[in-house]
Design a protein around this motif. Structure first.
Motif, PDB file in Angstrom:
ATOM      1  N   ARG A   1      59.360  15.054  69.368  1.00  0.00           N
ATOM      2  CA  ARG A   1      58.249  14.132  69.136  1.00  0.00           C
ATOM      3  C   ARG A   1      56.890  14.817  69.244  1.00  0.00           C
ATOM      4  N   GLU A   2      56.843  15.913  69.930  1.00  0.00           N
ATOM      5  CA  GLU A   2      55.593  16.668  69.980  1.00  0.00           C
ATOM      6  C   GLU A   2      55.191  17.132  68.581  1.00  0.00           C
ATOM      7  N   LYS A   3      56.167  17.285  67.711  1.00  0.00           N
ATOM      8  CA  LYS A   3      55.879  17.682  66.327  1.00  0.00           C
ATOM      9  C   LYS A   3      55.111  16.595  65.588  1.00  0.00           C
ATOM     10  N   TRP A   4      55.214  15.356  66.076  1.00  0.00           N
ATOM     11  CA  TRP A   4      54.468  14.267  65.446  1.00  0.00           C
ATOM     12  C   TRP A   4      52.972  14.562  65.430  1.00  0.00           C
ATOM     13  N   MET A   5      52.520  15.328  66.404  1.00  0.00           N
ATOM     14  CA  MET A   5      51.092  15.628  66.498  1.00  0.00           C
ATOM     15  C   MET A   5      50.614  16.536  65.374  1.00  0.00           C
TER      16      MET A   5
END
Length: 297
Positions: A10-14
């Protein structure tokens, strides 16, 4: 459930193309000393480039929960969230407690909770925009609040159990409300409690409204129960105590259109000829606030 792997994913969402420019705003913020006041308006007094700060804050629209004031910039959010917070404030004690806020948005409530000196504050919300708004405010507040890009379905698997879980305005978005209440139950420590609010309809029967396609123009509203029906859901989920704290009607002083949001707000969701009804003809939004306790002492 492997939360570490989920966090990494989910950090990739940034890095999404609509979020990455907003993260650049955070990276470019001035590093200045600030005086923080945690009243109805979360206020940050600092020597800032006020024009730049205003532009940066506008870039992060829409602002739903607040209000905030940073330097001379007043972020007049859609929701005057201080009204709900002040309604609930007499009903909880957070000192030295492990506290979670489910659906925390930009963490306005958790910033307010800092005054009570909880042991820890963890927010759950799978929204990269609201996480970015939180980072924007927390850049100046410099709190120890933990913001997780996780949802209510992850609470029971979290690395710690909570003494108090706030779940405000989430239940009606779930197609299986009893399953969600069980997830909250499993996220609590012994004698833990939940502060919950949800839409309700008046009536003594154990029934609920099931909107056909939308409620108050919101498509993902599945069930709007009477209070007796809500109590049954909570008891079926395992809670041993159900206490109604307050009820309220959502009014235009609490939710309204401002220059800090995009699109419509409460006035557009109600029947223009009868504000007691939604545009779909259902009863206008009313909320019930309850305290649930996992185990009696």
């Amino acid at each position: 459930m492997d939360l570490k792997a989920l966090r990494k994913e989910r950090e990739k969402w940034m890095t999404w193309k609509n979020i990455a420019p907003l993260r650049k705003v955070i990276d470019d913020l001035e590093d200045v000393a600030a005086k923080v006041s945690l009243g109805d308006v979360v206020t940050i007094d600092a020597n800032l480039d006020d024009e730049k700060l205003f532009r940066d804050a506008k870039t992060l629209m829409p602002w739903r929960k607040g209000p905030f004031k940073i330097g001379t910039t007043f972020i007049d959010t859609e929701w005057q969230s201080n009204i709900k917070y002040n309604l609930l404030r007499p009903h909880f004690d957070l000192k030295n407690k492990r506290v979670a806020d489910i659906g925390c948005n930009n963490a306005y409530y958790m910033f307010r909770m800092l005054e009570d000196k909880p042991k820890s504050l963890v927010g759950f919300d799978p929204s990269p925009l609201y996480k970015t708004q939180f980072d924007f405010i927390n850049h100046f507040v410099k709190s120890d609040i933990v913001y997780e890009l996780l949802g209510v379905e992850h609470v029971e698997f979290y690395e710690e159990k909570f003494d108090i879980i706030f779940c405000l305005g989430v239940l009606y978005h779930r197609s299986d409300p009893v399953a969600m209440l069980k997830q909250l139950y499993k996220g609590l420590d012994k004698q833990g409690e939940v502060i919950l609010d949800t839409f309700y309809i008046k009536g003594e029967s154990e029934i609920c409204l099931c909107p056909k396609s939308s409620y108050s123009k919101i498509p993902n509203i599945y069930f709007v129960p009477t209070i007796p029906a809500l109590k049954n859901w909570c008891l079926r989920a395992g809670f041993k105590s159900f206490e109604v704290l307050e009820t309220s009607i959502t009014e235009s002083n609490e939710q309204r259109k401002t220059q800090w949001i995009e699109g419509q707000s409460l006035e557009d969701f109600l029947d223009p000829n009868d504000s007691s009804k939604t545009v779909e003809g259902y009863p206008a939004p009313a909320r019930v606030y309850v305290k649930l306790i996992k185990d009696k002492k």
